[in-house]
Motif scaffolding. Structure first.
Motif, PDB file in Angstrom:
ATOM      1  N   GLN A 110      78.710  96.825  33.880  1.00 44.14           N
ATOM      2  CA  GLN A 110      78.200  97.679  34.937  1.00 44.14           C
ATOM      3  C   GLN A 110      76.765  97.252  35.231  1.00 44.14           C
ATOM      4  N   VAL A 111      76.450  97.179  36.512  1.00 43.73           N
ATOM      5  CA  VAL A 111      75.106  96.779  36.934  1.00 43.73           C
ATOM      6  C   VAL A 111      74.496  97.881  37.798  1.00 43.73           C
ATOM      7  N   ALA A 112      73.187  97.849  37.927  1.00 47.41           N
ATOM      8  CA  ALA A 112      72.497  98.873  38.705  1.00 47.41           C
ATOM      9  C   ALA A 112      72.832  98.779  40.187  1.00 47.41           C
ATOM     10  N   ALA A 113      73.009  97.577  40.688  1.00 51.45           N
ATOM     11  CA  ALA A 113      73.331  97.383  42.101  1.00 51.45           C
ATOM     12  C   ALA A 113      73.848  95.970  42.307  1.00 51.45           C
ATOM     13  N   LEU A 114      74.628  95.800  43.380  1.00 53.12           N
ATOM     14  CA  LEU A 114      75.138  94.493  43.776  1.00 53.12           C
ATOM     15  C   LEU A 114      74.699  94.203  45.210  1.00 53.12           C
ATOM     16  N   PRO A 115      74.675  92.928  45.604  1.00 55.50           N
ATOM     17  CA  PRO A 115      74.255  92.601  46.961  1.00 55.50           C
ATOM     18  C   PRO A 115      75.050  93.364  48.020  1.00 55.50           C
ATOM     19  N   LYS A 116      74.342  93.790  49.051  1.00 59.32           N
ATOM     20  CA  LYS A 116      74.929  94.454  50.215  1.00 59.32           C
ATOM     21  C   LYS A 116      75.672  95.737  49.876  1.00 59.32           C
ATOM     22  N   GLY A 117      75.371  96.325  48.710  1.00 60.79           N
ATOM     23  CA  GLY A 117      76.006  97.585  48.327  1.00 60.79           C
ATOM     24  C   GLY A 117      77.429  97.442  47.831  1.00 60.79           C
ATOM     25  N   ALA A 118      77.839  96.230  47.474  1.00 56.58           N
ATOM     26  CA  ALA A 118      79.202  96.014  46.965  1.00 56.58           C
ATOM     27  C   ALA A 118      79.433  96.825  45.696  1.00 56.58           C
ATOM     28  N   ARG A 119      80.689  97.156  45.454  1.00 60.58           N
ATOM     29  CA  ARG A 119      81.067  97.857  44.229  1.00 60.58           C
ATOM     30  C   ARG A 119      81.565  96.881  43.156  1.00 60.58           C
ATOM     31  N   VAL A 120      81.914  95.640  43.575  1.00 57.30           N
ATOM     32  CA  VAL A 120      82.444  94.650  42.641  1.00 57.30           C
ATOM     33  C   VAL A 120      82.008  93.250  43.072  1.00 57.30           C
ATOM     34  N   GLU A 121      81.744  92.415  42.072  1.00 56.22           N
ATOM     35  CA  GLU A 121      81.463  90.991  42.269  1.00 56.22           C
ATOM     36  C   GLU A 121      82.118  90.257  41.112  1.00 56.22           C
ATOM     37  N   ILE A 122      82.704  89.091  41.406  1.00 57.46           N
ATOM     38  CA  ILE A 122      83.354  88.294  40.361  1.00 57.46           C
ATOM     39  C   ILE A 122      82.941  86.834  40.538  1.00 57.46           C
ATOM     40  N   ASP A 123      82.565  86.191  39.415  1.00 57.86           N
ATOM     41  CA  ASP A 123      82.332  84.748  39.423  1.00 57.86           C
ATOM     42  C   ASP A 123      83.286  84.110  38.426  1.00 57.86           C
ATOM     43  N   CYS A 124      83.350  82.770  38.415  1.00 54.45           N
ATOM     44  CA  CYS A 124      84.245  82.122  37.452  1.00 54.45           C
ATOM     45  C   CYS A 124      83.846  80.685  37.197  1.00 54.45           C
ATOM     46  N   ILE A 125      84.420  80.152  36.129  1.00 49.56           N
ATOM     47  CA  ILE A 125      84.304  78.748  35.762  1.00 49.56           C
ATOM     48  C   ILE A 125      85.727  78.226  35.575  1.00 49.56           C
ATOM     49  N   ALA A 126      86.021  77.082  36.178  1.00 46.78           N
ATOM     50  CA  ALA A 126      87.358  76.489  36.064  1.00 46.78           C
ATOM     51  C   ALA A 126      87.244  75.054  35.563  1.00 46.78           C
ATOM     52  N   TRP A 127      88.284  74.614  34.873  1.00 46.08           N
ATOM     53  CA  TRP A 127      88.363  73.239  34.370  1.00 46.08           C
ATOM     54  C   TRP A 127      89.250  72.451  35.308  1.00 46.08           C
ATOM     55  N   LEU A 128      88.688  71.416  35.952  1.00 46.76           N
ATOM     56  CA  LEU A 128      89.441  70.574  36.878  1.00 46.76           C
ATOM     57  C   LEU A 128      89.636  69.164  36.341  1.00 46.76           C
ATOM     58  N   GLY A 129      89.247  68.939  35.098  1.00 43.99           N
ATOM     59  CA  GLY A 129      89.258  67.598  34.525  1.00 43.99           C
ATOM     60  C   GLY A 129      90.614  67.098  34.074  1.00 43.99           C
ATOM     61  N   GLY A 130      91.700  67.774  34.426  1.00 48.04           N
ATOM     62  CA  GLY A 130      93.026  67.312  34.035  1.00 48.04           C
ATOM     63  C   GLY A 130      93.520  68.003  32.782  1.00 48.04           C
ATOM     64  N   ASP A 131      94.576  67.430  32.197  1.00 49.02           N
ATOM     65  CA  ASP A 131      95.203  68.031  31.036  1.00 49.02           C
ATOM     66  C   ASP A 131      94.472  67.757  29.736  1.00 49.02           C
ATOM     67  N   SER A 132      93.560  66.786  29.730  1.00 48.19           N
ATOM     68  CA  SER A 132      92.854  66.454  28.496  1.00 48.19           C
ATOM     69  C   SER A 132      91.856  67.570  28.128  1.00 48.19           C
TER      70      SER A 132
END
Length: 135
Positions: A110-132
């Motif tokens: 939980q955060v005090a506020a989000l940009p533009k008054g949003a109620r939710v924000e989500i970020d992520c990290i993905a692995w694109l380097g293949g199966d290894s």
């Protein structure tokens, strides 16, 4: 190592000096998405956290797709909520996108506020380097 900015018109333009995502060394670092309509730049949902979450997930999926990735390649997310009372609603919609197979590691705060008054924000990290292994 080189870094590449990832941008797409299918997700909202950044509201500050950052990229929608950066691809570096097989890793995709996606900036947090809030519920902005990519066509108009207007907030979606009118304070309805379910509608906001759906838009956030659409935006995040658009950025992933622009990099040639899918939600199945996401290894880490952070969910920011303006009110932890919205956790169950957001979690149910999140599970529709990230709930199959191995779900990403995640933090939810939980955060005090989000940009533009949003109620939710989500970020992520993905692995694109293949199966290894990434390391």
């Amino acid at each position: 190592m080189t870094a590449q900015a990832i941008t797409t018109a299918a997700a909202p333009a950044p509201v500050g000096p950052y990229n929608q995502a950066v691809l570096a060394g097989g890793w995709l670092y996606c900036s947090g998405q809030i519920p902005l309509d990519p066509d108009t730049g207007a907030m979606v949902g009118d304070g309805d956290v379910a509608a906001e979450t759906r838009q956030v997930l659409r935006n995040l999926n658009a950025v992933l797709a622009a990099a040639g990735a899918t939600p199945a390649q996401v290894v880490r997310t952070t969910v920011f909520l303006a009110d932890l009372a919205d956790f169950q609603t957001v979690n149910a919609l999140y599970a529709d996108v990230f709930g199959e197979g191995i779900s990403p590691a995640r933090a939810c705060v939980q955060v005090a506020a989000l940009p533009k008054g949003a109620r939710v924000e989500i970020d992520c990290i993905a692995w694109l380097g293949g199966d290894s292994q990434p390391l």
